[in-house]
Design an enzyme around this catalytic site. Structure first.
Site, PDB file in Angstrom:
ATOM      1  N   HIS A   1       0.847  -1.204   0.000  1.00 53.48           N
ATOM      2  CA  HIS A   1       0.000   0.000   0.000  1.00 53.48           C
ATOM      3  C   HIS A   1       0.881   1.253   0.000  1.00 53.48           C
ATOM      4  CE1 HIS A   1      -3.128  -2.580   2.355  1.00 53.48           C
ATOM      5  NE2 HIS A   1      -3.612  -2.408   1.149  1.00 53.48           N
TER       6      HIS A   1
ATOM      7  N   LYS B   1     -18.623  -5.293   9.096  1.00 54.58           N
ATOM      8  CA  LYS B   1     -17.460  -6.177   9.297  1.00 54.58           C
ATOM      9  C   LYS B   1     -16.690  -5.724  10.527  1.00 54.58           C
ATOM     10  CE  LYS B   1     -15.652  -7.652   4.805  1.00 54.58           C
ATOM     11  NZ  LYS B   1     -14.479  -7.347   3.984  1.00 54.58           N
TER      12      LYS B   1
ATOM     13  N   ARG C   1      -2.212  -6.154  -8.245  1.00 58.97           N
ATOM     14  CA  ARG C   1      -1.084  -7.028  -7.915  1.00 58.97           C
ATOM     15  C   ARG C   1      -0.894  -8.109  -8.963  1.00 58.97           C
ATOM     16  NH1 ARG C   1      -3.288  -7.823  -1.948  1.00 58.97           N
ATOM     17  NH2 ARG C   1      -5.139  -7.498  -3.211  1.00 58.97           N
TER      18      ARG C   1
ATOM     19  N   SER D   1      -3.037  -7.640   3.229  1.00 57.37           N
ATOM     20  CA  SER D   1      -3.216  -7.460   4.673  1.00 57.37           C
ATOM     21  C   SER D   1      -3.505  -8.797   5.348  1.00 57.37           C
ATOM     22  CB  SER D   1      -4.371  -6.493   4.948  1.00 57.37           C
ATOM     23  OG  SER D   1      -4.096  -5.241   4.380  1.00 57.37           O
TER      24      SER D   1
END
Ligand code: ADP
Length: 159
Positions: free
Chosen positions: A16, A40, A89, A127
């Site tokens: 990031h 969440k 990515r 993450s």
């Protein structure tokens, strides 16, 4: 030009951060928008994610940090940005990111989404992967900024 870089950043990784650094050389301002998703439970509360990002970007100019709930395009409008920045990515990101970009455009045609390919040596980072490694006591020094490393080590200590 101002770019919005939205995400959960739960937590921020060096991938990031690399995108933020490279973006800040391309745009006049990068608005990092940290998502608060009430449905969440994040690993790190919003306030801590903001502190982690603020610490990691303290020496960067042209970076602004905000949080948001709800639609990315609403956040983009509120902060007066010109475009939305996302990272790619691998091919596996492409389908999901394309879907989001199309959805955002269907909601509001005023924002283009721009993708930056990630740096090869950070392209494996996510993450959730970092959290898995930290949970099992692996070395994450090359994956996350210092404060995130401290937080993750503390979080999984004694589990
Ligand atoms: P989200 O939950 O919205 O996917 P993330 O925090 O996982 O939020 O990611 C935010 C953005 O950062 C996404 O565009 C994602 O593709 C990008 N990103 C995630 N990991 C990396 C990485 N290792 N290198 C560069 N960009 C990344």
């Amino acid at each position: 030009m101002k770019a919005l870089y939205p995400g959960s950043f739960d937590p921020l990784t060096l991938g990031h951060l690399d995108l933020i650094k490279r973006g800040s050389t391309l745009f006049d301002q990068i608005v990092i928008a940290v998502l608060e998703n009430p449905s969440k439970t994040p690993t790190f509360p919003l306030e801590r994610r903001l502190e982690q990002i603020s610490d990691a970007t303290k020496n960067l100019e042209r970076v602004k940090l905000v949080s948001f709930e709800g639609l990315t395009v609403e956040c983009a409008k509120k902060h007066n940005v010109d475009l939305i920045l996302r990272g790619l990515r691998a091919m596996s990101d492409f389908e999901y990111e394309l879907q989001i970009a199309h959805t955002n455009r269907s909601l509001d045609k005023s924002f283009e989404t721009i993708f930056l390919a990630t740096e090869t040596h950070f392209s494996f980072l996510s993450s959730s992967l970092v959290k898995e490694v930290a949970r099992f006591g692996g070395d994450i020094a090359h994956m996350v900024p210092d404060l995130v490393q401290e937080d993750l080590t503390r979080l999984y200590e004694g589990i």
